[in-house]
Write a protein that holds these residues in place. Structure first.
Motif, PDB file in Angstrom:
ATOM      1  N   SER A 167      -2.240 -13.458  23.420  1.00 47.52           N
ATOM      2  CA  SER A 167      -3.323 -12.607  22.918  1.00 47.52           C
ATOM      3  C   SER A 167      -4.159 -13.311  21.862  1.00 47.52           C
ATOM      4  O   SER A 167      -5.293 -12.894  21.591  1.00 47.52           O
ATOM      5  CB  SER A 167      -2.741 -11.313  22.352  1.00 47.52           C
ATOM      6  N   PHE A 168      -3.635 -14.384  21.263  1.00 47.78           N
ATOM      7  CA  PHE A 168      -4.377 -15.136  20.245  1.00 47.78           C
ATOM      8  C   PHE A 168      -4.935 -16.456  20.784  1.00 47.78           C
ATOM      9  O   PHE A 168      -5.440 -17.268  20.021  1.00 47.78           O
ATOM     10  CB  PHE A 168      -3.469 -15.438  19.044  1.00 47.78           C
ATOM     11  N   LYS A 169      -4.823 -16.669  22.105  1.00 48.41           N
ATOM     12  CA  LYS A 169      -5.335 -17.895  22.710  1.00 48.41           C
ATOM     13  C   LYS A 169      -6.682 -17.638  23.369  1.00 48.41           C
ATOM     14  O   LYS A 169      -7.023 -16.515  23.713  1.00 48.41           O
ATOM     15  CB  LYS A 169      -4.357 -18.415  23.774  1.00 48.41           C
ATOM     16  N   ASN A 211     -10.049 -11.934  21.727  1.00 47.91           N
ATOM     17  CA  ASN A 211      -9.447 -11.069  22.750  1.00 47.91           C
ATOM     18  C   ASN A 211      -9.296  -9.642  22.249  1.00 47.91           C
ATOM     19  O   ASN A 211      -9.542  -8.675  22.997  1.00 47.91           O
ATOM     20  CB  ASN A 211      -8.085 -11.623  23.172  1.00 47.91           C
ATOM     21  N   TYR A 212      -8.903  -9.468  20.998  1.00 50.15           N
ATOM     22  CA  TYR A 212      -8.744  -8.128  20.430  1.00 50.15           C
ATOM     23  C   TYR A 212     -10.108  -7.455  20.255  1.00 50.15           C
ATOM     24  O   TYR A 212     -10.249  -6.256  20.537  1.00 50.15           O
ATOM     25  CB  TYR A 212      -8.018  -8.204  19.091  1.00 50.15           C
ATOM     26  N   PHE A 255       2.284 -21.998  21.927  1.00 53.24           N
ATOM     27  CA  PHE A 255       1.589 -21.492  20.753  1.00 53.24           C
ATOM     28  C   PHE A 255       0.102 -21.823  20.859  1.00 53.24           C
ATOM     29  O   PHE A 255      -0.272 -22.859  21.420  1.00 53.24           O
ATOM     30  CB  PHE A 255       2.166 -22.111  19.470  1.00 53.24           C
ATOM     31  N   PRO A 256      -0.750 -20.966  20.320  1.00 49.81           N
ATOM     32  CA  PRO A 256      -2.190 -21.267  20.343  1.00 49.81           C
ATOM     33  C   PRO A 256      -2.519 -22.411  19.388  1.00 49.81           C
ATOM     34  O   PRO A 256      -1.995 -22.465  18.269  1.00 49.81           O
ATOM     35  CB  PRO A 256      -2.824 -19.955  19.889  1.00 49.81           C
ATOM     36  N   SER A 257      -3.370 -23.332  19.840  1.00 50.49           N
ATOM     37  CA  SER A 257      -3.773 -24.440  18.971  1.00 50.49           C
ATOM     38  C   SER A 257      -4.652 -23.935  17.833  1.00 50.49           C
ATOM     39  O   SER A 257      -4.647 -24.486  16.739  1.00 50.49           O
ATOM     40  CB  SER A 257      -4.524 -25.501  19.784  1.00 50.49           C
ATOM     41  N   TRP A 268      -7.270 -12.258  31.141  1.00 48.95           N
ATOM     42  CA  TRP A 268      -5.871 -12.311  30.714  1.00 48.95           C
ATOM     43  C   TRP A 268      -5.739 -12.198  29.201  1.00 48.95           C
ATOM     44  O   TRP A 268      -4.807 -11.553  28.707  1.00 48.95           O
ATOM     45  CB  TRP A 268      -5.239 -13.613  31.208  1.00 48.95           C
ATOM     46  N   GLY A 269      -6.612 -12.826  28.459  1.00 49.01           N
ATOM     47  CA  GLY A 269      -6.520 -12.760  27.006  1.00 49.01           C
ATOM     48  C   GLY A 269      -6.698 -11.351  26.481  1.00 49.01           C
ATOM     49  O   GLY A 269      -5.911 -10.877  25.652  1.00 49.01           O
ATOM     50  N   SER A 270      -7.722 -10.664  26.955  1.00 50.53           N
ATOM     51  CA  SER A 270      -7.954  -9.289  26.533  1.00 50.53           C
ATOM     52  C   SER A 270      -6.844  -8.371  27.020  1.00 50.53           C
ATOM     53  O   SER A 270      -6.455  -7.422  26.329  1.00 50.53           O
ATOM     54  CB  SER A 270      -9.305  -8.793  27.062  1.00 50.53           C
ATOM     55  N   LEU A 271      -6.326  -8.643  28.221  1.00 52.82           N
ATOM     56  CA  LEU A 271      -5.197  -7.850  28.733  1.00 52.82           C
ATOM     57  C   LEU A 271      -3.980  -8.000  27.833  1.00 52.82           C
ATOM     58  O   LEU A 271      -3.315  -7.013  27.507  1.00 52.82           O
ATOM     59  CB  LEU A 271      -4.866  -8.293  30.160  1.00 52.82           C
ATOM     60  N   MET A 272      -3.684  -9.223  27.421  1.00 53.56           N
ATOM     61  CA  MET A 272      -2.541  -9.449  26.539  1.00 53.56           C
ATOM     62  C   MET A 272      -2.759  -8.803  25.167  1.00 53.56           C
ATOM     63  O   MET A 272      -1.826  -8.277  24.562  1.00 53.56           O
ATOM     64  CB  MET A 272      -2.290 -10.953  26.367  1.00 53.56           C
ATOM     65  N   ALA A 273      -4.002  -8.838  24.690  1.00 53.38           N
ATOM     66  CA  ALA A 273      -4.308  -8.205  23.403  1.00 53.38           C
ATOM     67  C   ALA A 273      -4.118  -6.690  23.484  1.00 53.38           C
ATOM     68  O   ALA A 273      -3.499  -6.076  22.604  1.00 53.38           O
ATOM     69  CB  ALA A 273      -5.736  -8.543  22.982  1.00 53.38           C
ATOM     70  N   ALA A 274      -4.660  -6.067  24.541  1.00 52.91           N
ATOM     71  CA  ALA A 274      -4.506  -4.624  24.699  1.00 52.91           C
ATOM     72  C   ALA A 274      -3.050  -4.247  24.919  1.00 52.91           C
ATOM     73  O   ALA A 274      -2.574  -3.224  24.401  1.00 52.91           O
ATOM     74  CB  ALA A 274      -5.361  -4.145  25.873  1.00 52.91           C
TER      75      ALA A 274
END
Length: 273
Positions: free
Chosen positions: A35-37, A56-57, A48-50, A238-244
Protein backbone atom coordinates in the motif's frame (compact mmCIF):
# COMPACT_ATOMS: atom_id res chain seq x y z
CA UNK A 1 18.17 -39.87 25.69
CA UNK A 2 14.67 -38.98 26.83
CA UNK A 3 15.76 -35.41 27.56
CA UNK A 4 17.31 -35.12 24.10
CA UNK A 5 14.15 -36.50 22.49
CA UNK A 6 11.92 -34.10 24.40
CA UNK A 7 14.20 -31.21 23.45
CA UNK A 8 14.18 -32.22 19.79
CA UNK A 9 10.39 -32.58 19.81
CA UNK A 10 10.05 -29.13 21.38
CA UNK A 11 12.34 -27.60 18.76
CA UNK A 12 10.32 -29.22 15.96
CA UNK A 13 7.03 -28.00 17.43
CA UNK A 14 8.29 -24.45 17.86
CA UNK A 15 9.83 -24.48 14.41
CA UNK A 16 6.54 -25.61 12.89
CA UNK A 17 4.66 -22.91 14.81
CA UNK A 18 7.10 -20.26 13.58
CA UNK A 19 6.58 -21.39 9.98
CA UNK A 20 2.80 -21.37 10.37
CA UNK A 21 2.85 -17.92 12.00
CA UNK A 22 5.02 -16.56 9.20
CA UNK A 23 2.70 -18.09 6.59
CA UNK A 24 -0.32 -16.48 8.24
CA UNK A 25 1.33 -13.09 8.80
CA UNK A 26 3.09 -12.66 5.44
CA UNK A 27 -0.05 -11.80 3.36
CA UNK A 28 -0.93 -9.08 5.87
CA UNK A 29 2.62 -7.73 5.79
CA UNK A 30 2.66 -7.79 1.97
CA UNK A 31 -0.68 -5.94 1.84
CA UNK A 32 0.51 -3.16 4.14
CA UNK A 33 3.92 -2.89 2.46
CA UNK A 34 2.38 -2.78 -1.03
CA UNK A 35 0.00 0.00 0.00
CA UNK A 36 3.03 2.31 0.38
CA UNK A 37 4.66 1.32 -2.92
CA UNK A 38 4.25 2.76 -6.39
CA UNK A 39 2.90 0.58 -9.19
CA UNK A 40 6.32 -0.43 -10.48
CA UNK A 41 7.52 -1.64 -7.09
CA UNK A 42 4.33 -3.59 -6.33
CA UNK A 43 5.02 -5.90 -9.26
CA UNK A 44 8.67 -6.25 -8.24
CA UNK A 45 10.29 -8.69 -5.87
CA UNK A 46 11.15 -6.24 -3.08
CA UNK A 47 9.44 -6.70 0.27
CA UNK A 48 9.81 -3.09 1.41
CA UNK A 49 9.09 0.12 -0.51
CA UNK A 50 12.22 1.98 -1.60
CA UNK A 51 10.36 5.24 -0.96
CA UNK A 52 7.15 5.44 1.07
CA UNK A 53 4.30 7.11 -0.80
CA UNK A 54 0.75 7.94 0.26
CA UNK A 55 -0.57 8.27 -3.29
CA UNK A 56 -2.42 4.97 -3.06
CA UNK A 57 -4.31 6.09 0.06
CA UNK A 58 -5.12 9.50 -1.43
CA UNK A 59 -6.43 7.91 -4.64
CA UNK A 60 -8.45 5.30 -2.72
CA UNK A 61 -10.20 7.92 -0.56
CA UNK A 62 -10.86 10.11 -3.59
CA UNK A 63 -12.33 7.33 -5.72
CA UNK A 64 -14.31 5.49 -3.06
CA UNK A 65 -16.41 6.59 -0.04
CA UNK A 66 -14.42 4.40 2.34
CA UNK A 67 -15.84 5.86 5.57
CA UNK A 68 -19.42 5.46 4.35
CA UNK A 69 -18.85 1.92 3.14
CA UNK A 70 -17.14 0.89 6.38
CA UNK A 71 -20.10 2.26 8.37
CA UNK A 72 -22.36 0.23 6.06
CA UNK A 73 -20.33 -2.89 6.79
CA UNK A 74 -20.55 -2.24 10.53
CA UNK A 75 -24.30 -1.74 10.36
CA UNK A 76 -24.80 -4.85 8.23
CA UNK A 77 -22.61 -7.07 10.43
CA UNK A 78 -24.15 -5.83 13.69
CA UNK A 79 -27.73 -6.09 12.39
CA UNK A 80 -27.15 -9.57 10.98
CA UNK A 81 -25.58 -10.92 14.16
CA UNK A 82 -28.20 -9.25 16.40
CA UNK A 83 -31.24 -10.66 14.58
CA UNK A 84 -29.61 -14.06 14.17
CA UNK A 85 -28.89 -14.27 17.90
CA UNK A 86 -32.39 -13.12 18.90
CA UNK A 87 -34.09 -15.65 16.63
CA UNK A 88 -31.64 -18.38 17.65
CA UNK A 89 -32.25 -17.78 21.37
CA UNK A 90 -36.04 -17.87 20.96
CA UNK A 91 -35.90 -20.96 18.74
CA UNK A 92 -33.52 -22.80 21.07
CA UNK A 93 -35.63 -21.94 24.11
CA UNK A 94 -38.81 -23.20 22.45
CA UNK A 95 -37.17 -26.45 21.36
CA UNK A 96 -35.62 -26.99 24.78
CA UNK A 97 -38.53 -25.90 26.96
CA UNK A 98 -41.52 -27.53 25.30
CA UNK A 99 -42.37 -30.87 23.77
CA UNK A 100 -44.82 -30.47 20.93
CA UNK A 101 -45.97 -32.64 17.99
CA UNK A 102 -43.52 -32.54 15.12
CA UNK A 103 -40.63 -31.26 17.22
CA UNK A 104 -38.19 -33.84 15.84
CA UNK A 105 -39.34 -33.19 12.30
CA UNK A 106 -38.93 -29.44 12.78
CA UNK A 107 -35.40 -29.88 14.13
CA UNK A 108 -34.54 -32.25 11.26
CA UNK A 109 -35.79 -29.73 8.70
CA UNK A 110 -33.85 -26.97 10.46
CA UNK A 111 -30.71 -29.07 10.22
CA UNK A 112 -31.33 -29.79 6.54
CA UNK A 113 -31.68 -26.08 5.76
CA UNK A 114 -28.18 -25.60 7.15
CA UNK A 115 -26.87 -27.96 4.46
CA UNK A 116 -28.42 -25.95 1.62
CA UNK A 117 -25.86 -23.46 0.22
CA UNK A 118 -27.00 -19.87 -0.01
CA UNK A 119 -26.15 -19.84 -3.71
CA UNK A 120 -29.00 -22.30 -4.29
CA UNK A 121 -31.61 -19.82 -3.01
CA UNK A 122 -29.89 -16.64 -4.10
CA UNK A 123 -32.00 -16.11 -7.24
CA UNK A 124 -35.40 -16.58 -5.48
CA UNK A 125 -34.24 -14.19 -2.75
CA UNK A 126 -33.17 -11.67 -5.37
CA UNK A 127 -36.57 -11.85 -7.07
CA UNK A 128 -38.38 -11.32 -3.77
CA UNK A 129 -36.16 -8.41 -2.78
CA UNK A 130 -36.64 -6.82 -6.19
CA UNK A 131 -40.44 -7.29 -6.05
CA UNK A 132 -40.50 -5.67 -2.60
CA UNK A 133 -38.67 -2.64 -3.96
CA UNK A 134 -35.78 -3.00 -1.51
CA UNK A 135 -32.98 -3.44 -4.03
CA UNK A 136 -30.22 -0.92 -3.43
CA UNK A 137 -30.84 -0.58 0.32
CA UNK A 138 -29.06 -2.01 3.34
CA UNK A 139 -32.25 -3.84 4.32
CA UNK A 140 -31.96 -5.86 1.11
CA UNK A 141 -28.57 -7.15 2.29
CA UNK A 142 -29.68 -7.89 5.86
CA UNK A 143 -33.13 -9.42 5.31
CA UNK A 144 -32.12 -12.87 3.97
CA UNK A 145 -29.57 -13.23 6.79
CA UNK A 146 -31.82 -12.33 9.71
CA UNK A 147 -32.16 -16.01 10.63
CA UNK A 148 -29.34 -18.54 10.66
CA UNK A 149 -29.80 -22.31 10.94
CA UNK A 150 -26.25 -22.58 12.27
CA UNK A 151 -27.05 -20.15 15.09
CA UNK A 152 -30.29 -21.94 15.97
CA UNK A 153 -28.65 -25.38 16.06
CA UNK A 154 -25.63 -24.13 18.03
CA UNK A 155 -27.80 -22.31 20.56
CA UNK A 156 -30.08 -25.33 20.90
CA UNK A 157 -27.09 -27.53 21.74
CA UNK A 158 -25.97 -24.99 24.35
CA UNK A 159 -29.45 -24.69 25.89
CA UNK A 160 -29.70 -28.46 26.26
CA UNK A 161 -26.89 -28.39 28.82
CA UNK A 162 -28.85 -25.97 31.02
CA UNK A 163 -30.41 -27.67 34.12
CA UNK A 164 -34.08 -28.26 33.36
CA UNK A 165 -34.89 -28.60 37.07
CA UNK A 166 -33.89 -24.97 37.59
CA UNK A 167 -36.36 -23.87 34.92
CA UNK A 168 -39.15 -25.96 36.43
CA UNK A 169 -38.44 -24.48 39.88
CA UNK A 170 -38.63 -20.94 38.51
CA UNK A 171 -41.91 -21.73 36.79
CA UNK A 172 -43.34 -23.14 40.03
CA UNK A 173 -42.39 -19.89 41.76
CA UNK A 174 -44.62 -18.01 39.34
CA UNK A 175 -42.04 -16.76 36.87
CA UNK A 176 -43.25 -16.30 33.31
CA UNK A 177 -41.49 -17.83 30.33
CA UNK A 178 -40.03 -14.45 29.39
CA UNK A 179 -38.74 -13.94 32.94
CA UNK A 180 -37.16 -17.38 32.92
CA UNK A 181 -35.43 -16.62 29.65
CA UNK A 182 -34.29 -13.10 30.53
CA UNK A 183 -33.43 -13.52 34.23
CA UNK A 184 -32.16 -17.09 34.46
CA UNK A 185 -30.99 -18.47 31.12
CA UNK A 186 -29.45 -15.48 29.35
CA UNK A 187 -27.26 -14.29 32.27
CA UNK A 188 -25.75 -17.78 32.45
CA UNK A 189 -25.28 -17.98 28.67
CA UNK A 190 -23.41 -14.71 28.17
CA UNK A 191 -20.14 -16.29 27.07
CA UNK A 192 -21.88 -18.67 24.67
CA UNK A 193 -23.95 -15.90 23.09
CA UNK A 194 -20.93 -13.58 22.88
CA UNK A 195 -18.79 -16.25 21.20
CA UNK A 196 -21.48 -17.02 18.64
CA UNK A 197 -22.10 -13.31 18.08
CA UNK A 198 -18.41 -12.74 17.31
CA UNK A 199 -18.42 -15.48 14.70
CA UNK A 200 -21.55 -14.13 13.05
CA UNK A 201 -20.21 -10.56 13.09
CA UNK A 202 -17.07 -11.67 11.24
CA UNK A 203 -19.21 -13.59 8.75
CA UNK A 204 -21.42 -10.56 8.15
CA UNK A 205 -18.41 -8.26 7.74
CA UNK A 206 -16.90 -10.52 5.07
CA UNK A 207 -20.12 -11.03 3.10
CA UNK A 208 -19.61 -10.25 -0.59
CA UNK A 209 -21.65 -12.33 -3.05
CA UNK A 210 -25.16 -11.31 -1.93
CA UNK A 211 -24.38 -7.57 -1.57
CA UNK A 212 -22.92 -7.65 -5.07
CA UNK A 213 -26.35 -8.67 -6.43
CA UNK A 214 -28.59 -6.25 -4.56
CA UNK A 215 -26.51 -3.08 -4.29
CA UNK A 216 -26.85 -0.36 -6.91
CA UNK A 217 -24.13 2.05 -5.81
CA UNK A 218 -21.13 2.36 -3.51
CA UNK A 219 -23.03 4.57 -1.04
CA UNK A 220 -25.23 1.63 -0.04
CA UNK A 221 -22.58 -1.08 -0.40
CA UNK A 222 -20.24 -2.68 2.15
CA UNK A 223 -16.51 -2.16 2.02
CA UNK A 224 -15.92 -5.47 0.20
CA UNK A 225 -17.79 -4.14 -2.83
CA UNK A 226 -15.55 -1.08 -2.87
CA UNK A 227 -12.41 -3.22 -2.87
CA UNK A 228 -13.68 -5.03 -5.93
CA UNK A 229 -14.04 -1.72 -7.80
CA UNK A 230 -10.23 -1.37 -8.01
CA UNK A 231 -9.99 -4.57 -10.06
CA UNK A 232 -11.38 -4.49 -13.61
CA UNK A 233 -10.73 -5.90 -17.05
CA UNK A 234 -9.07 -2.65 -18.18
CA UNK A 235 -6.65 -1.94 -15.35
CA UNK A 236 -5.92 -3.28 -11.88
CA UNK A 237 -5.11 -0.60 -9.32
CA UNK A 238 -3.16 -2.88 -7.01
CA UNK A 239 -1.68 -0.08 -4.91
CA UNK A 240 -5.02 1.57 -4.23
CA UNK A 241 -6.59 -1.84 -3.62
CA UNK A 242 -3.96 -2.65 -1.00
CA UNK A 243 -4.43 0.77 0.60
CA UNK A 244 -8.22 0.37 0.81
CA UNK A 245 -7.83 -3.20 2.07
CA UNK A 246 -5.42 -2.02 4.77
CA UNK A 247 -7.84 0.66 5.96
CA UNK A 248 -10.77 -1.76 5.92
CA UNK A 249 -8.77 -4.26 7.99
CA UNK A 250 -8.02 -1.81 10.81
CA UNK A 251 -11.43 -2.11 12.60
CA UNK A 252 -11.30 -5.91 12.52
CA UNK A 253 -7.71 -5.89 13.79
CA UNK A 254 -8.71 -3.58 16.65
CA UNK A 255 -11.67 -5.79 17.52
CA UNK A 256 -9.42 -8.84 17.45
CA UNK A 257 -6.81 -7.21 19.70
CA UNK A 258 -9.46 -6.17 22.23
CA UNK A 259 -11.44 -9.43 22.14
CA UNK A 260 -8.61 -11.80 21.29
CA UNK A 261 -9.35 -14.28 24.06
CA UNK A 262 -13.08 -14.37 23.28
CA UNK A 263 -12.47 -14.82 19.55
CA UNK A 264 -10.05 -17.72 20.09
CA UNK A 265 -12.49 -19.34 22.51
CA UNK A 266 -15.36 -18.92 20.06
CA UNK A 267 -13.42 -20.59 17.24
CA UNK A 268 -12.42 -23.44 19.55
CA UNK A 269 -15.91 -23.89 20.97
CA UNK A 270 -17.95 -23.79 17.78
CA UNK A 271 -15.19 -25.31 15.65
CA UNK A 272 -15.16 -28.42 17.82
CA UNK A 273 -18.95 -28.65 17.71
Amino acid sequence: MSIIRRGSAAILRHGLLIILCFTAFFPLFWMISSSFKNMGEILGAGLFPSQITLENYIYAFQEMPIAKMMSNSFFIAIAMSFFQLVIAVLTAYALTRWDFPGKRIFYALLTLTWLIPFQAIMIPNYIEINNMGLRGSLIAIILPYMASAFCCISMYQAFQSFPRALLDAARMDGASELQILMDIILPNMKSTIASLGILQFITGWNEYMWPMLVTTGLDSAPIQMGLRSFVSSDANMWGSLMAAATVSSIPILIIYMVLQKNIVNSFMKWGIK
